[in-house]
Design a protein around this motif. Structure first.
Motif, short mmCIF file in Angstrom:
data_model
loop_
_atom_site.label_atom_id
_atom_site.label_comp_id
_atom_site.label_asym_id
_atom_site.label_seq_id
_atom_site.Cartn_x
_atom_site.Cartn_y
_atom_site.Cartn_z
N THR A 37 0.83 -1.21 0.00
CA THR A 37 0.00 0.00 0.00
C THR A 37 0.86 1.26 0.00
OG1 THR A 37 -1.76 -1.19 1.16
CG2 THR A 37 -1.83 1.22 1.24
N SER A 38 1.96 1.23 0.75
CA SER A 38 2.86 2.39 0.78
C SER A 38 3.51 2.62 -0.57
CB SER A 38 3.93 2.19 1.86
OG SER A 38 3.34 2.13 3.15
N TYR A 39 3.91 1.53 -1.23
CA TYR A 39 4.44 1.67 -2.59
C TYR A 39 3.39 2.30 -3.51
CZ TYR A 39 8.74 -1.14 -1.95
OH TYR A 39 9.98 -1.59 -1.57
N LEU A 40 2.18 1.82 -3.42
CA LEU A 40 1.11 2.33 -4.27
C LEU A 40 0.88 3.82 -4.04
CD1 LEU A 40 -1.23 1.76 -6.27
CD2 LEU A 40 -2.66 1.21 -4.28
N GLN A 41 0.83 4.22 -2.77
CA GLN A 41 0.54 5.61 -2.44
C GLN A 41 1.67 6.56 -2.83
OE1 GLN A 41 -2.25 6.96 -1.22
NE2 GLN A 41 -3.29 4.99 -1.23
N THR A 42 2.87 6.03 -3.03
CA THR A 42 4.00 6.89 -3.42
C THR A 42 4.34 6.76 -4.91
OG1 THR A 42 5.50 5.12 -2.67
CG2 THR A 42 5.03 6.92 -1.13
N GLY A 43 3.47 6.10 -5.68
CA GLY A 43 3.68 6.02 -7.13
C GLY A 43 4.63 4.94 -7.58
N HIS A 44 5.07 4.06 -6.67
CA HIS A 44 5.94 2.94 -7.05
C HIS A 44 5.05 1.75 -7.44
CE1 HIS A 44 8.58 5.51 -4.59
NE2 HIS A 44 9.58 5.00 -5.29
N ALA B 66 5.12 -0.58 -9.88
CA ALA B 66 5.73 -1.88 -10.15
C ALA B 66 6.05 -2.60 -8.85
CB ALA B 66 6.98 -1.72 -11.00
N GLU B 67 6.58 -1.85 -7.88
CA GLU B 67 6.93 -2.45 -6.59
C GLU B 67 5.66 -2.89 -5.84
OE1 GLU B 67 8.10 0.28 -7.80
OE2 GLU B 67 10.29 0.42 -7.53
N ALA B 68 4.59 -2.09 -5.96
CA ALA B 68 3.33 -2.46 -5.32
C ALA B 68 2.79 -3.76 -5.91
CB ALA B 68 2.31 -1.34 -5.48
N LEU B 69 2.83 -3.86 -7.24
CA LEU B 69 2.35 -5.07 -7.90
C LEU B 69 3.17 -6.29 -7.49
CD1 LEU B 69 1.68 -3.64 -11.47
CD2 LEU B 69 -0.05 -4.46 -9.86
N ALA B 70 4.48 -6.12 -7.43
CA ALA B 70 5.34 -7.25 -7.06
C ALA B 70 5.09 -7.68 -5.62
CB ALA B 70 6.81 -6.85 -7.25
N THR B 71 4.83 -6.73 -4.74
CA THR B 71 4.62 -7.05 -3.32
C THR B 71 3.29 -7.74 -3.08
OG1 THR B 71 5.97 -5.12 -2.71
CG2 THR B 71 4.54 -6.06 -0.99
N LEU B 72 2.25 -7.35 -3.82
CA LEU B 72 0.90 -7.83 -3.54
C LEU B 72 0.42 -8.93 -4.48
CD1 LEU B 72 -0.71 -4.33 -2.91
CD2 LEU B 72 -0.08 -6.01 -1.17
N ALA B 73 1.18 -9.23 -5.52
CA ALA B 73 0.69 -10.13 -6.57
C ALA B 73 0.27 -11.50 -6.04
CB ALA B 73 1.74 -10.28 -7.66
N ASN B 74 1.06 -12.09 -5.16
CA ASN B 74 0.77 -13.45 -4.69
C ASN B 74 0.36 -13.46 -3.22
OD1 ASN B 74 1.52 -14.79 -7.18
ND2 ASN B 74 3.63 -14.21 -6.69
N PHE B 75 -0.26 -12.38 -2.79
CA PHE B 75 -0.58 -12.24 -1.36
C PHE B 75 -1.45 -13.40 -0.87
CE2 PHE B 75 -2.77 -10.73 2.36
CZ PHE B 75 -1.83 -9.94 3.01
N GLU B 76 -2.49 -13.74 -1.63
CA GLU B 76 -3.43 -14.77 -1.18
C GLU B 76 -2.75 -16.14 -1.08
OE1 GLU B 76 -7.88 -16.43 -2.39
OE2 GLU B 76 -6.91 -14.85 -3.56
N GLU C 80 -1.92 0.66 -14.23
CA GLU C 80 -1.19 0.05 -15.35
C GLU C 80 -2.13 -0.25 -16.52
OE1 GLU C 80 2.54 -1.32 -15.25
OE2 GLU C 80 2.15 0.67 -14.35
N ASN C 81 -3.37 0.29 -16.44
CA ASN C 81 -4.37 0.07 -17.49
C ASN C 81 -4.72 -1.41 -17.67
OD1 ASN C 81 -4.61 2.85 -18.22
ND2 ASN C 81 -2.64 2.67 -19.30
N ARG C 82 -4.75 -2.12 -16.57
CA ARG C 82 -5.09 -3.54 -16.59
C ARG C 82 -6.44 -3.74 -15.89
NH1 ARG C 82 0.13 -6.41 -14.19
NH2 ARG C 82 -1.28 -8.24 -14.31
N GLY C 83 -7.46 -3.06 -16.42
CA GLY C 83 -8.77 -3.09 -15.80
C GLY C 83 -9.38 -4.47 -15.73
N ALA C 84 -9.21 -5.27 -16.79
CA ALA C 84 -9.78 -6.62 -16.82
C ALA C 84 -9.18 -7.48 -15.71
CB ALA C 84 -9.56 -7.26 -18.18
N ASP C 85 -7.87 -7.33 -15.48
CA ASP C 85 -7.23 -8.09 -14.40
C ASP C 85 -7.76 -7.64 -13.04
OD1 ASP C 85 -5.69 -9.52 -16.21
OD2 ASP C 85 -3.99 -8.12 -16.10
#
Length: 416
Positions: free
Chosen positions: A94-101, A103-113, A136-141
């Motif tokens: 969430t912190s990565y997301l809020q600061t505009g990072h 790619a890092e946010a996606l990498a951190t949260l991708a396999n959370f479940e 990232e314009n990945r609305g369908a995902d």
């Protein structure tokens, strides 16, 4: 306790000095508090307690809205996160997301479940991950991530899902999710954003009268009275003739609760041809306004009118309680007692019956009518055995037994 909870508990117990320091930091977030927890984290960098301290530091920065400063301590917490790994990952992503990072946010949260299948934060992580996907314009995902999280309903899930559907041109599905937030969750922080999104979209179908009414009722229940008045006006613009009359009464009530008694009273006085429950509600609101403004004569006239025209209405039940309390404030104890007793006798199973019966019993005792008070305390116990007033009724019945030199009876009441 589960093994996980036990381990986290043991880590806090082992670090007895960390807990008060952490609590102080979360509460005050002063420079000294930050320094103290950071020193502890560095000193215990290779232990579970150190990871806890770094997590606390990161979370404190998030509470301050300083997501950039949260990233470093949360990354340090990752090394020995163990059982708190899901908290570290969620707040870091969430912190990565809020600061505009992104790619890092996606990498951190991708396999959370998959990494934390038992975490309480899975849906929160999905929302943050979906927001990163939208950037990232990945609305369908994003839709694929959130669709499975729609039950039980949450405003942040619905809002983000609505945005995701809108981004891929699924206007009808976007509108459904966003309207769900705006009309059925108007007190949520996402409601304003949902309204803005809906205004951007070209919708072929306008919200129904029922949707508008639901929103207005929820705003009223949430004590957002000025907003509720506006929402009732919006409902009135599409309501049926019968519903418009109800809307007028509800607008006046909302204005009264918002503190605009003058305009509310003016609106109510214009309505003279109401019938049934609406007529009773109008009289109650007028009485409540007079009660609030100290116009006691007008207030008591409303009480009498409700007695005559709505003898079984909940509005009479409510105004009788106001009348009893008003008499009590003015030390008019006989009149107060009569009103409490009337309320209980007219509405013996109502929400206020137990309280009214207790007040009548108590006032009877205060006036020195002990024999009558005994009977009423016993009635309180028999009629409303699960009410909050029963302990007091038992106690004072015991006191009266003591005064009658009946120690065994008194003891039985006290023990009960």
């Amino acid at each position: 306790m589960s093994p996980r909870v036990r381990r986290i508990r043991q880590a806090f117990v082992a670090s007895t000095s960390l807990r008060p320091m952490s609590q102080q930091l979360i509460q005050d977030r002063t420079p000294a508090a930050y320094t103290g927890v950071e020193s502890y984290a560095r000193l215990h960098a290779t232990q579970d307690a150190g990871a806890l301290a770094w997590l606390v530091l990161g979370y404190a920065h998030i509470l301050d809205g300083d997501f950039g400063k949260a990233i470093d301590p949360l990354n340090r917490a990752k090394v020995h996160a163990g059982d708190i790994g899901d908290y570290v990952a969620y707040y870091l992503g969430t912190s990565y997301l809020q600061t505009g990072h992104v790619a890092e946010a996606l990498a951190t949260l991708a396999n959370f479940e998959k990494q934390y299948p038992d975490s309480l934060l899975i849906r929160d992580a999905h929302v943050s991950y979906a927001n990163a996907l939208l950037l990232e314009n990945r609305g369908a995902d994003a839709v694929g991530v959130l669709e499975k999280d729609r039950r039980p309903v949450r405003s942040d899930v619905e809002f983000t899902l609505g945005r995701a559907y809108a981004s891929i041109g699924e206007t009808a599905k976007a509108a459904e999710a966003l309207e769900n937030v705006y009309y059925t969750m108007p007190l949520s922080i996402e409601a304003e954003g949902a309204e803005a999104q809906l205004k951007k979209m070209s919708l072929t179908q306008l919200p129904t009268a029922e949707q508008r009414k639901v929103r207005a009722d929820l705003l009223m229940k949430g004590r957002r009275y000025s907003d509720a008045a506006d929402a009732y006006r919006d409902w009135m613009s599409v309501a049926s003739p019968e519903q418009r009359v109800e809307a007028q009464v509800l607008i006046a009530e909302a204005m009264h609760k918002a503190g605009d008694n003058r305009k509310a009273k003016q609106e109510l006085l214009r309505m003279s041809d109401l019938t049934g429950d609406l007529a009773a509600r109008r009289l109650y609101i007028l009485g409540e306004i007079d009660w609030a403004q100290g116009d006691n004569d007008s207030f008591y006239r409303s009480v009498d009118q409700l007695r005559q025209t709505a003898a079984t209405s909940t509005w009479l039940e409510q105004i009788l309680l106001l009348a009893a309390n008003l008499h009590l404030v003015h030390h008019e104890y006989d009149q107060a007692l009569d009103n409490y007793r009337e309320l209980q006798q007219r509405f013996p199973t109502g929400a206020r019956a137990s309280y009214a019966h207790w007040k009548a019993a108590w006032l009877t005792l205060r006036q020195g009518r002990n024999e009558e008070a005994k009977k009423e305390f016993e009635e309180q116990i028999a009629l409303y055995p699960n009410s909050g007033e029963v302990p007091a009724a038992l106690y004072w019945r015991g006191r009266l037994a003591e005064e009658d030199n009946q120690p065994g009876v008194a003891r039985a009441y006290y023990e009960k």
